[in-house]
Design a protein around this motif. Sequence first.
Motif, short mmCIF file in Angstrom:
data_model
loop_
_atom_site.label_atom_id
_atom_site.label_comp_id
_atom_site.label_asym_id
_atom_site.label_seq_id
_atom_site.Cartn_x
_atom_site.Cartn_y
_atom_site.Cartn_z
N TRP E 185 42.35 20.80 27.33
CA TRP E 185 43.48 21.36 26.43
C TRP E 185 42.99 22.70 27.80
O TRP E 185 41.85 23.85 27.52
CB TRP E 185 43.41 22.14 25.96
N VAL E 186 43.82 23.34 28.39
CA VAL E 186 43.93 24.55 29.38
C VAL E 186 44.75 25.18 28.79
O VAL E 186 45.87 24.82 28.48
CB VAL E 186 44.48 24.26 31.24
N THR E 187 44.02 26.19 28.94
CA THR E 187 44.75 27.57 28.22
C THR E 187 44.31 28.65 28.36
O THR E 187 42.81 28.97 28.86
CB THR E 187 45.01 27.60 26.29
N HIS E 188 45.73 29.60 28.54
CA HIS E 188 44.63 31.48 28.88
C HIS E 188 44.16 32.46 28.24
O HIS E 188 44.43 33.25 27.79
CB HIS E 188 45.92 31.93 29.74
N ASN E 189 44.83 31.75 26.47
CA ASN E 189 45.00 32.09 25.03
C ASN E 189 43.04 31.64 24.59
O ASN E 189 43.12 30.86 24.05
CB ASN E 189 45.78 31.37 24.39
N ILE E 190 42.57 32.96 24.48
CA ILE E 190 40.97 33.00 24.37
C ILE E 190 41.01 32.88 22.67
O ILE E 190 40.13 31.62 22.20
CB ILE E 190 40.80 34.72 25.12
N SER E 191 41.54 33.27 22.55
CA SER E 191 41.74 32.75 20.74
C SER E 191 42.45 31.58 20.21
O SER E 191 41.88 31.02 19.67
CB SER E 191 43.22 34.03 19.94
N GLN E 192 43.20 30.91 21.03
CA GLN E 192 43.46 29.64 20.93
C GLN E 192 42.26 28.91 21.35
O GLN E 192 41.75 27.86 19.99
CB GLN E 192 44.75 29.22 21.66
N ALA E 214 31.29 25.53 21.92
CA ALA E 214 32.29 26.82 22.08
C ALA E 214 31.99 27.96 21.66
O ALA E 214 31.97 29.52 21.66
CB ALA E 214 34.04 26.66 21.52
N GLU E 215 31.60 28.16 20.87
CA GLU E 215 30.42 29.49 19.81
C GLU E 215 30.26 30.15 20.95
O GLU E 215 30.12 30.80 21.05
CB GLU E 215 29.63 28.97 18.98
N MET E 216 29.16 29.02 21.31
CA MET E 216 28.17 30.11 22.38
C MET E 216 28.72 30.20 23.47
O MET E 216 28.67 31.79 24.10
CB MET E 216 27.81 28.83 22.76
N VAL E 217 29.81 29.92 23.94
CA VAL E 217 30.22 30.10 25.46
C VAL E 217 31.39 31.74 25.15
O VAL E 217 31.82 32.17 26.02
CB VAL E 217 31.38 29.12 26.71
N LEU E 218 31.60 31.85 23.96
CA LEU E 218 33.31 32.52 23.72
C LEU E 218 32.29 33.69 23.74
O LEU E 218 32.37 35.14 23.20
CB LEU E 218 34.00 32.10 23.18
N LYS E 219 31.34 33.96 22.32
CA LYS E 219 30.55 34.79 21.78
C LYS E 219 29.57 35.49 22.46
O LYS E 219 29.52 37.09 22.81
CB LYS E 219 30.35 34.30 20.34
N THR E 226 32.54 35.49 32.85
CA THR E 226 33.45 35.80 31.74
C THR E 226 33.40 36.32 30.97
O THR E 226 34.12 36.55 29.78
CB THR E 226 31.61 34.36 31.33
N ARG E 227 32.14 37.03 31.11
CA ARG E 227 32.21 37.77 29.64
C ARG E 227 33.26 39.57 30.06
O ARG E 227 33.92 39.28 28.97
CB ARG E 227 30.60 38.91 30.23
N ARG E 228 33.89 39.02 31.42
CA ARG E 228 34.74 40.33 31.24
C ARG E 228 36.34 39.21 31.02
O ARG E 228 37.02 40.11 30.61
CB ARG E 228 35.26 40.29 33.02
N PHE E 229 36.45 38.02 30.65
CA PHE E 229 37.13 37.58 30.39
C PHE E 229 37.28 37.47 28.83
O PHE E 229 38.39 37.14 28.57
CB PHE E 229 37.26 35.65 31.15
N VAL E 230 35.95 36.84 28.29
CA VAL E 230 36.16 37.09 26.39
C VAL E 230 35.84 38.29 26.44
O VAL E 230 35.58 37.89 24.61
CB VAL E 230 35.48 35.30 26.40
N GLY E 231 35.45 39.74 26.52
CA GLY E 231 34.91 40.50 26.02
C GLY E 231 36.09 40.66 25.25
O GLY E 231 37.26 41.18 25.17
#
Lengths: 230, 230, 256, 236, 236
Positions: E185-192, E214-219, E226-231
């Motif tokens: 699933w490609v998404t720009h919605n990090i919460s999604q 998911a936990e690891m990469v997003l948290k 990546t940090r800039r993106f999901v920060g």
Amino acid sequence: MEIINSFVRAFQLIFEFDKGVYEIILLSLYVSLSSTVISTIMGVPLGIFLGLKDFRGKKVLIRIIYSLMSTPPVIVGLAVFLVIARKGPLGFLGLTYTPPAMVIAQVVLVTPIVVGLVFNNVVEKGSNIRNMAFTLGANKLQTLVLLLNELRSNILVAVTTGYGRAISEVGAVMIVGGNIRGHTRVMTTSIAMLRSMGDYETAIALGLVLLLISFIINSIIYNYQRARGV
Amino acid sequence: MEIINSFVRAFQLIFEFDKGVYEIILLSLYVSLSSTVISTIMGVPLGIFLGLKDFRGKKVLIRIIYSLMSTPPVIVGLAVFLVIARKGPLGFLGLTYTPPAMVIAQVVLVTPIVVGLVFNNVVEKGSNIRNMAFTLGANKLQTLVLLLNELRSNILVAVTTGYGRAISEVGAVMIVGGNIRGHTRVMTTSIAMLRSMGDYETAIALGLVLLLISFIINSIIYNYQRARGV
Amino acid sequence: GTGSSEESSIILATTTSTENSGLLDFLLPIFQEDTGIEVKVIAVGTGQAIKLGEDGEADVLLAHAKASEEAFVAAGHGVERFDVMYNDFVLIGPDSDPLNVKGLAGNDIVKALEIIKNSGEGAFISRGDESGTHKKELELWAELGLEPEGEWYKSVGAGMGETILMAEELQGYTLTDRATYLSMVGNLDSVIITEGDTKMFNQYGIIAVNPDKNDKINNEGAIKFIEWMLSEKGQELIKEFGVEEFGDSLFIPNAK
Amino acid sequence: MNLSILNLTRIYNDKKVLDLPKANIKSGSIYSIIGPNGAGKSTLIRILAGIDNASSGKVLYNDSVFDDDVRKRITLLFQKPYMMNLNVYENIAYPLKIRGFSKWDIGSRVDELLGILDLHDIKSQRASTLSGGEAQKVALARGLVFRPELVLLDEPTASIDPVSTLLMEKLVTQTNKNYGTTFVWVTHNISQARRTADKVIFMHQGKVVESGGAEMVLKNPTNEITRRFVGGDLIL
Amino acid sequence: MNLSILNLTRIYNDKKVLDLPKANIKSGSIYSIIGPNGAGKSTLIRILAGIDNASSGKVLYNDSVFDDDVRKRITLLFQKPYMMNLNVYENIAYPLKIRGFSKWDIGSRVDELLGILDLHDIKSQRASTLSGGEAQKVALARGLVFRPELVLLDEPTASIDPVSTLLMEKLVTQTNKNYGTTFVWVTHNISQARRTADKVIFMHQGKVVESGGAEMVLKNPTNEITRRFVGGDLIL
Ligand SMILES: Nc1ncnc2c1ncn2[C@@H]1O[C@H](COP(=O)(O)OP(=O)(O)OP(=O)(O)O)[C@@H](O)[C@H]1O
Ligand SMILES: Nc1ncnc2c1ncn2[C@@H]1O[C@H](COP(=O)(O)OP(=O)(O)OP(=O)(O)O)[C@@H](O)[C@H]1O
Ligand SMILES: [Mg+2]
Ligand SMILES: [Mg+2]
């Protein structure tokens, strides 16, 4: 004036129930519609194929097809004639001066038009449709059916253009058909003959009948098309 | 064999530098290209207009245009002839049996083809382009220029199809031009004449020259088009 | 009257036989040299040639349907009709002559036609376009007192050249003027079956179109052309034409 | 630019997809239009932009009806933007070119926007080959480059990554501040509305069911449907 | 369906827009692919779906190369879905129709999806007239109706309202649970991504720069980009 007389004459021709004229009209329709149908059956899949597939030499092939759209009917007639003539390779079939010969010549003339026009539309919209069908699991035949359905208004224009060429050309049918009264005389060869006999009025009248028929056929096709919601 | 001989003969014709043949080729090109250019100038804007505007009677008009795509050249020739004839309404211009008359007849023949094909493409893609231009502040002329640019590959196909009709038809130019040697003789009328004299070989050779020219013209157009990145 | 720009050219409406045989290609440059007048040739069926004259679209007619031509003059469309030359009609057919028409009919054209009609398997190709040749053919059938109809009789509504080509392809018989036949003989297998019957005389006439029809008609040029064609020089040239290539004249001058 | 909308409706077949008895857009503000799919948001702003016809009713632009002069001061960014068959730079330059700007002026304005939206790398790429998000960015630049007074935006950040989304939002708020440009911005992103809008209009089934200051509508919706939309667990 | 990707590249003109030395997709999981615009996300999943050709490298599907059998068990939802010139119901029914399902089976499956996605009102509407979001919903239903083993989604909720977004997410997670369907699933919605994904793949400039649970990469992203993106401030 000559034009007005011709209109009057055109209606006379239609309502006169002159058997000869009706035969000519019917043969015209038979020949052009047969050749259009055959050209459609061969040309539409070919146009779709060319629009979707990439292969070596495709560009040259496309240009050749576009060039063939400009072949003079006389040349097509002549080429077909030389093949089916008594002394030609297919002479044993005895096709010269018969309606099937006329159909063959028009198929040669019309197919490049159908291929060329369909190709162009498929290049533009075909890959989206093909990709969708592909990802939904359609096989080759189902994809083709879908393309035919989705592109039907484009295909219709291509076929109408081809039919316009078939019903209006005289050079090819004259050569391979011979304009034989009661056998191979069609509207365009009659028109040419009447013209050469100086009977402009009847020539134009027949021309108007031909246009009327084209108008009716177009209307039927486009109504059908609209009924399907396009 | 006849075909092979014809190929040989075609090359001979080209390299023989027979002045008569060159004149015929040049006149053919002059007449068909002029009429195609004029039909393009008139037909493309009209096709765009019809594709974008809605008005009463539009549907009927479209069907008439599609029907006109099937007008036999002989009828067009005859109709134009009656108008420009010495005793016709434009007789005072003295146009009969001149190249301008041939151009006029072909314009009448080709314009509906250009209009019909352009119309169809504009209906499909024109409104997106028009809307974009509209919201970016383009005026009517700028919008037209943009449409021409964005639809140029479609327009090119329409024009190529029209040109194919012009260069290959014989009925109309024969009537209004008269196939006068050195004046109004073009490739198709020569071909028809040679054929009726039984000189198949030269007829086909001329036909091949004609196809070769079409191929070259198509290649130039499509290369130009590709150079612009389409 | 004539516009000054038109003075140097006239439009000649004629049948295809005069153009296709090469006669006009031979004569017209000489005429132009003599008079400075260019002749633009519209080669069409006899019917249309006469129609072009009636409508004033041509300046002068050269045709071979004497009855129609005389009617044309009588109706006031033309000034006067002159005999120019004649050639003759011939019946041509396949080299093998399957019906043995040549053997049975000799040079009797009517008998030849009767044989073709009665054989039941032959084919006769008729131009069917009310041209001079077609009218001549109908005269001959009329002499037999019958209406040509049926599978064997193919009315093709075409010019002379095309009709000959169809006869060739169908291995049938057709009536043609000698000049057209000779001009095509290199491309044909068909041969002359019947010739020499006096009934097959083919007279060409020349007529200036009535200049009252419209002010574009170049009557002066038309008259010069007619005079030239009827002159000793014109007549001599007509006689000369074809001798070199075919060993005999294609047209016999007979201006009075 | 002030807009007043009066009795505006749009009917497809027999379905009334738009029905606005009265609404106003005040010059110099940023409006967010939110609401479920099919609510009529795109329909509304297409009519405002003059590219679709209302079935009835009218819209006044600074008290004048829609005319060519009004049109040239408005722009609309489509949900699916059309990219001209030119490169990115030329696409963005187009509105200036047709307005007769000098090459130099065009260059400086376009370069500025390319910089802000981080598009320098693709400025020579043919626009028809852009990725979904890239195309939306280019469309925004193309819409703003001629400094229209009213900009109608139809989900301009739908396919935009989070970093670029912030860039675009900043560009819009800056433009609003610097030039007093009015924005009407359709979005499904409630947090985006929160970040950018002065006023929020909530639409449902062709009607405006709630509108007012952004704070008010988004924090304390009075309407049940609005509440479901902007309620805590839906801030996606 | 397990995928193994080896040395996959895609080059446009001279630009390498995709460059994956090695990557795996495990059967039965939901993967989120995130990353900036132009990162190569669409390019990747188009190649996985077999509608685009890699410039080099290969992909194995359960150890087999892409063939007709594989193809029929995969689907892809395009960023701009193509709607057939049919109505909504017929569009969704199409994949079943070509698989020869009975009218009755088609009816029950399509109706179920129409219900879940709240599309009953528009089921007879011509699909070409749908609003942006409606079209995306219909495309999702059409992709899931034949129960493929692997579903590739390209920003399926980009134009979807928040309520419907949740409906669609639920449909995906339910389908994954009930049928073991693999999703990419490609998404720009990090919460999604947070709400739905088992694994996250972060792409940047054609490369995978980070991937894992998911936990690891997003948290706890290890990578700077990546940090800039999901920060925190980017959870839009
Ligand atoms: N040509 C048409 N015929 C019938 N219905 C139409 C047509 N065009 C639009 N509609 C309907 O009008 C309604 C409003 O559409 P609109 O595009 O304005 O919605 P929207 O609020 O922009 O939705 P989204 O958030 O999905 O973009 C939709 O239900 C749509 O299906
Ligand atoms: N035909 C093409 N020619 C040149 N470049 C292309 C072509 N198609 C795609 N690209 C480029 O390849 C890159 C990757 O595109 P892709 O569509 O895969 O990006 P993406 O990650 O899906 O972006 P988005 O989030 O905006 O959808 C982009 O920079 C795009 O401009
Ligand atoms: Mg919308
Ligand atoms: Mg993408």
